[in-house]
Design a protein around this motif. Sequence first.
Motif, PDB file in Angstrom:
ATOM      1  N   SER A  94       0.881  -1.289  -0.035  1.00  0.00           N
ATOM      2  CA  SER A  94       0.073  -0.087  -0.034  1.00  0.00           C
ATOM      3  C   SER A  94       0.942   1.249   0.069  1.00  0.00           C
ATOM      4  O   SER A  94       0.452   2.159  -0.682  1.00  0.00           O
ATOM      5  N   ARG A  95       1.974   1.241   0.498  1.00  0.00           N
ATOM      6  CA  ARG A  95       2.989   2.462   0.573  1.00  0.00           C
ATOM      7  C   ARG A  95       3.439   2.570  -0.946  1.00  0.00           C
ATOM      8  O   ARG A  95       3.494   3.954  -1.140  1.00  0.00           O
ATOM      9  N   LEU A  96       3.663   1.646  -1.534  1.00  0.00           N
ATOM     10  CA  LEU A  96       4.097   2.108  -2.857  1.00  0.00           C
ATOM     11  C   LEU A  96       3.200   2.411  -3.760  1.00  0.00           C
ATOM     12  O   LEU A  96       3.328   3.382  -4.492  1.00  0.00           O
ATOM     13  N   LEU A  97       2.036   1.937  -3.455  1.00  0.00           N
ATOM     14  CA  LEU A  97       0.755   2.396  -4.331  1.00  0.00           C
ATOM     15  C   LEU A  97       0.343   3.783  -4.146  1.00  0.00           C
ATOM     16  O   LEU A  97       0.172   4.773  -4.985  1.00  0.00           O
ATOM     17  N   ARG A  98       0.541   4.352  -2.714  1.00  0.00           N
ATOM     18  CA  ARG A  98       0.391   5.501  -2.504  1.00  0.00           C
ATOM     19  C   ARG A  98       1.274   6.544  -3.151  1.00  0.00           C
ATOM     20  O   ARG A  98       1.009   7.690  -3.752  1.00  0.00           O
TER      21      ARG A  98
END
Length: 227
Positions: free
Chosen positions: A119-123
Amino acid sequence: MIEDSEQERNAIIETLSYKDTPRFETLCDTTALSQGDILCEPDQELEAVYFPVSGVISLGISVDKQPPLELGMIGRDGMLGATLSLGMLTAPMRAVVQVAGTALVMPASQFQQELRTKSRLLRAVHNYQLRLMKQIEHTAVCLNVHQIEARLARWLLMTRDLGLIATLHLTQKQLADALGVRRSGITHAVGSLHQQGLISPSRGRIRILDHARLESAACDCYAALIN
């Protein structure tokens, strides 16, 4: 060739956790970005994504068989292929290496899998995509509103910031094509900035001498894009 490189890290990869960063990098291959390399064409399926650690990738659109007009630039601040995070599987624009450098490359299918589990990468990718859209919007307006000299100053500053270099290995024809103007206009603008002591041009190369004063000579788009 790249001179004056300050550091070689990609900002999106840096957003990953201390634990995830090494694993993510092992899924990538390191590749040289040679000036003029075409990385993708409009509507071409994205087979890989690129995370530059140095150099600059130009995004452009060609109309009526003219040289591609540059609308966006990608450096170590971002990536080529961010639209995959939006479900777009084909390239929206042509991507060509404007300033030589190095990038980490990951297969598109692997990147999509990483997006589903990190999720951190997606953000980070979504935030970057918004910044890139803002850059493209400002550039499109800039092309129609601002004078060539101010646009050139803005372009040189952005290329310097994104590529982390002070010397750009580009011909005046390449600059003219990128900015969508006649070569004579670029010649005049380069000469003016040189006379003011802001840049030092030579055959196939431009060196930025005074970043602060060049910023004053640039159009307002530069300040808007770095804030």
